[in-house]
Each structure stands twice: as structure tokens, then as C-alpha cells.
Design an enzyme around this catalytic site. Structure first.
Site, PDB file in Angstrom:
ATOM      1  N   SER A 191      49.788 -92.334 -13.722  1.00  0.00           N
ATOM      2  CA  SER A 191      48.655 -92.771 -14.635  1.00  0.00           C
ATOM      3  C   SER A 191      49.246 -93.143 -16.326  1.00  0.00           C
ATOM      4  CB  SER A 191      47.622 -91.916 -14.840  1.00  0.00           C
ATOM      5  OG  SER A 191      46.787 -91.567 -13.784  1.00  0.00           O
ATOM      6  N   THR A 193      45.132 -91.941 -18.962  1.00  0.00           N
ATOM      7  CA  THR A 193      44.487 -93.003 -18.778  1.00  0.00           C
ATOM      8  C   THR A 193      43.848 -93.459 -20.234  1.00  0.00           C
ATOM      9  OG1 THR A 193      44.524 -92.779 -16.380  1.00  0.00           O
ATOM     10  CG2 THR A 193      43.188 -94.871 -17.391  1.00  0.00           C
ATOM     11  N   HIS A 241      44.544 -85.503  -4.881  1.00  0.00           N
ATOM     12  CA  HIS A 241      45.708 -84.701  -5.063  1.00  0.00           C
ATOM     13  C   HIS A 241      45.795 -83.621  -3.813  1.00  0.00           C
ATOM     14  CE1 HIS A 241      48.374 -86.329  -7.831  1.00  0.00           C
ATOM     15  NE2 HIS A 241      47.740 -86.741  -8.608  1.00  0.00           N
TER      16      HIS A 241
HETATM   17 ZN   LIG Z   1      47.390 -88.196 -10.203  1.00  0.00          ZN
END
Ligand SMILES: [Zn+2]
Length: 392
Positions: free
Chosen positions: A113, A166, A289
Site C-alpha cells: 500500500s 495509504t 488477508h
Molecule cells: Zn494489505
């Protein structure tokens, strides 16, 4: 009382310090730990929400405002699982200009990310783990920096810690995504108008002893800790910190992303020169995940409702471009069975990590036609900068 020998107390102290340091560095990434696997491929179905239709405005060639919405890990499997779960419809269907983004980083076929966020925020490919710096670790201005410099209002909204990879790529320039306290400190170096997310810890419980929340207050920010208080704000600068670290996953989190997005748009749209807002559905990635379909579906539906908020504003405002995309795909997720009547959906996964597959880009509003076909993730930043006439 027995006095422990000095070396023993020193040893205990060192273990405690190492423990705390490693927690502060790795604590945000616990969702990646294979021990936390919650493998559950079936979302049983639930209640549906109504999806409104919005017509894309055609009167302006260039946008005055841009809302960039990033579903972290939101590949097409996540989108279509959520679409199935909501009876076959999402707010995303209002987007008629659709393309694909190639997400690879400068040093890996599969991005993280940090590198992907940096690509979307600055327009350059960099190494996995980099926050707003190039492969030589030199800072690169991001679209929010440039928008702020030009007098636009700017904001960030996220469900994770605001210091997570992010959102960090839209504020900070550090060589490693794990430097959460440094990332938090970089907020003070900017004039960002609104930011809402988790991460109180990185602002207030710091190794350098600074209390960044107090410093933010001194700079004129309203620092608020609950969504109830945040959504009452009508004007001024706002720092909304709603969790020590990440906010809870859905359904535990409750209404947070939608009212945060509404509040940010309300405050940012008061500027005369336009605004840049990044909204992240951060926690789509977490259950992906652990290959948990209920988690992915509920997080993606929550993000889609926030997209609905942006669409409502853009359809009325007519000078706002909305871009929805993902930083990367997570899980190698696909739907293998579903029922539009009940919303039940079964998904299968090929990995517990990110994949290298391209992700969709959806655009609505002035300039949307620029975002069709295949593109590099870096092109998204470059196109946005061009449309807002921001020069790096
Ligand atoms: Zn991830």
C-alpha cells in the site's frame, strides 16, 4: 522486599523497551499475521440498501474539485462480492467511465500500500514500503501538497489509522511505512483542512514526548474523538481521531466512514478555489488477508455507501470529479457461488497476500473520460494533477 541485581532489572527494562518499540512499529500490521486467519468463504446474505441513480454532469470540461476514493485491496472480486451481497447493485454502477490500473511497484511485481499509495499521490513508481519518496529516497510532492500550495482546501478520510500507509502517502515523505510517529508529525508541517481516521496513539503517546493533538489545537484545529462530535462540525479546521490505532472492522465500527465523508465534503466545499479529498476504505484489505468473505463484503458495502455520499454531492455540484480505485488487489479473490435474492455469496482465494493483477478505475464527473482503458497507477495521479492544473 528483595532487591533484584542491577543487571536483572536492566534486562527486564530492555525487554520491556524492545517490546514497546516492536509493538509501536508492527502493531498496525497485525491483520497480516497468519495467526489471525479467519478463513470463512461464505457471506450468508443480509439486509440490502437502496442504490440511487445519478446522471453524470456534462457542463464542465475540467473539475474544480477531486474526490479520490481508494478501496484498499479492493479488486474486482471484492466489488462483485459486495454487488452480489446487495442484491446485484452498488452505487459504483453510476460510474460509466471505467479503466484498469497496473499496480506494480519499482521493485516488485506485487505492490504494497505504501508504494501504491505513493504512485496514486505523487505519480511516481517507488519501492515497497516508501511513503512519498522516490527509489532514491528523495521526497516527491504529492497531489495534496500541490493542491494546498495552489490554495485549494485538502482533506483525508480513512477507517484505519490516519498514519497507515495509504493516507500517509498523501501527507508525509518518509523512507519507511513503519515510522508512524514521524508520519503523524508531518501533519503539523502542512495546512491540511480536515483529516479523520484512527491513530491517536501516534499523535499523543510518543517517544519524543510531544503531544501533537495539543499542537494541532494551538494551530487552530478542532481535535475531536467521536463520530458524534465530528459530524456536528460546520466550519473550520478539523482533526478527527476516532481510535487509538485502526478503527474496528465492520460491523463493529458502525457508521463512521459515511458521516466522516459527509463532514469532510461539507467543510472542504466552503473554499472558493476548490478542494482535493482522499477517502479510503482501508479495511477491505484486512479481511481479504485473512480470506474472510463476510469481512470483505461488509467493508466494501460500507465503502460503496461512502461513494454514494460523494456521488450525491458531485451530481448536485457539477464541478467535482470522483475517481474510485484500489491500490492493489488482495487475496486473489473471486466469486464461485451467489444468490442475488438473498445476498449470499461464496468467494475463493488464491493467497493471503496481495496479488499483481490490475485493478479497476471508475470515474464520474468532469474529466472522467480521461480514466478509461489500461493505465499505470501513476497515470491516475498525473491525470488528476493535470485536470486541477497543479504543477509539480
Ligand atoms: Zn494489505
Amino acid at each position: 522486599m528483595i532487591k533484584s541485581p542491577p543487571f536483572l532489572s536492566q534486562l527486564i527494562l530492555s525487554i520491556l523497551i524492545i517490546g514497546c518499540v516492536s509493538f509501536s512499529v508492527y502493531g498496525q500490521e497485525e491483520y497480516k499475521d497468519p495467526k489471525n486467519k479467519a478463513l470463512n468463504e461464505t457471506y450468508p446474505g443480509g439486509s440490502f440498501y437502496e442504490v440511487q441513480n445519478y446522471v453524470q454532469p456534462k457542463n464542465h470540461k475540467r473539475p474544480k474539485n477531486i474526490i479520490l476514493m481508494i478501496g484498499d485491496g479492493m479488486g474486482f472480486g471484492a466489488v462483485y462480492s459486495a454487488m452480489t451481497a446487495n442484491g446485484g447493485h452498488l452505487f459504483l454502477e453510476n460510474f460509466k467511465n471505467i479503466g484498469f490500473s497496473k499496480t506494480y511497484s519499482s521493485d516488485n511485481y506485487v505492490t504494497d500500500s505504501a508504494a501504491a499509495g505513493t504512485a496514486l499521490s505523487t505519480g511516481i513508481k517507488t519501492y515497497n514500503g516508501a511513503i512519498g519518496v522516490d527509489p532514491d529516497k528523495k521526497p516527491v510532492p504529492n497531489i495534496r501538497d500541490l493542491a494546498e500550495k495552489k490554495g485549494l482546501k485538502t482533506g483525508l478520510v480513512t477507517t484505519s489509522a490516519i498514519t497507515h500507509a495509504t493516507p500517509a502517502t498523501f501527507i508525509a515523505h518518509v523512507t519507511s511505512r513503519g515510522s508512524y510517529e514521524d508520519i503523524a508529525a508531518e501533519f503539523l508541517k502542512t495546512n491540511i483542512d480536515v483529516f479523520i481516521g484512527g491513530g491517536i496513539k501516534n499523535f499523543e503517546v510518543r517517544k519524543d514526548g510531544r503531544n501533537l493533538s495539543n499542537e494541532l489545537k494551538d494551530k487552530g484545529y478542532q481535535v475531536l474523538y467521536t463520530i458524534e462530535d465530528i459530524q456536528k462540525v460546520q466550519s473550520g479546521k478539523l482533526a478527527g481521531l476516532t481510535a487509538q490505532q485502526h478503527n474496528e472492522l465492520m460491523p463493529k465500527r458502525g457508521e463512521m466512514l459515511v458521516p466522516s465523508t459527509q463532514t469532510a465534503i461539507r467543510l472542504l466545499s466552503q473554499g472558493k478555489k476548490g478542494f482535493f479529498l482522499m477517502v479510503e476504505g482501508s479495511e477491505i484489505d484486512f479481511p481479504a488477508h485473512s480470506n474472510s468473505t463476510p469481512g470483505v463484503v461488509l467493508e466494501t458495502l460500507d465503502f460503496d455507501k461512502a461513494i454514494g455520499v460523494a456521488l450525491k454531492f458531485a451530481a448536485e455540484n457539477r464541478e467535482t470529479l470522483i475517481i474510485v480505485t484500489a491500490d492493489h488487489e488482495t487475496g486473489g479473490m473471486s466469486t464461485t457461488a451467489g444468490d442475488y435474492k438473498t445476498g449470499k455469496v461464496i468467494a475463493k482465494y488464491t493467497t493471503g497476500s496481495h496479488t499483481g493483477i490490475a485493478v479497476p478505475v471508475y470515474a464520474f464527473g468532469p474529466g472522467a473520460e480521461e480514466f478509461t482503458g489500461f493505465m499505470e497507477n501513476t497515470d491516475i495521479a498525473k491525470k488528476m494533477m493535470k485536470l486541477l492544473r497543479l504543477n509539480p
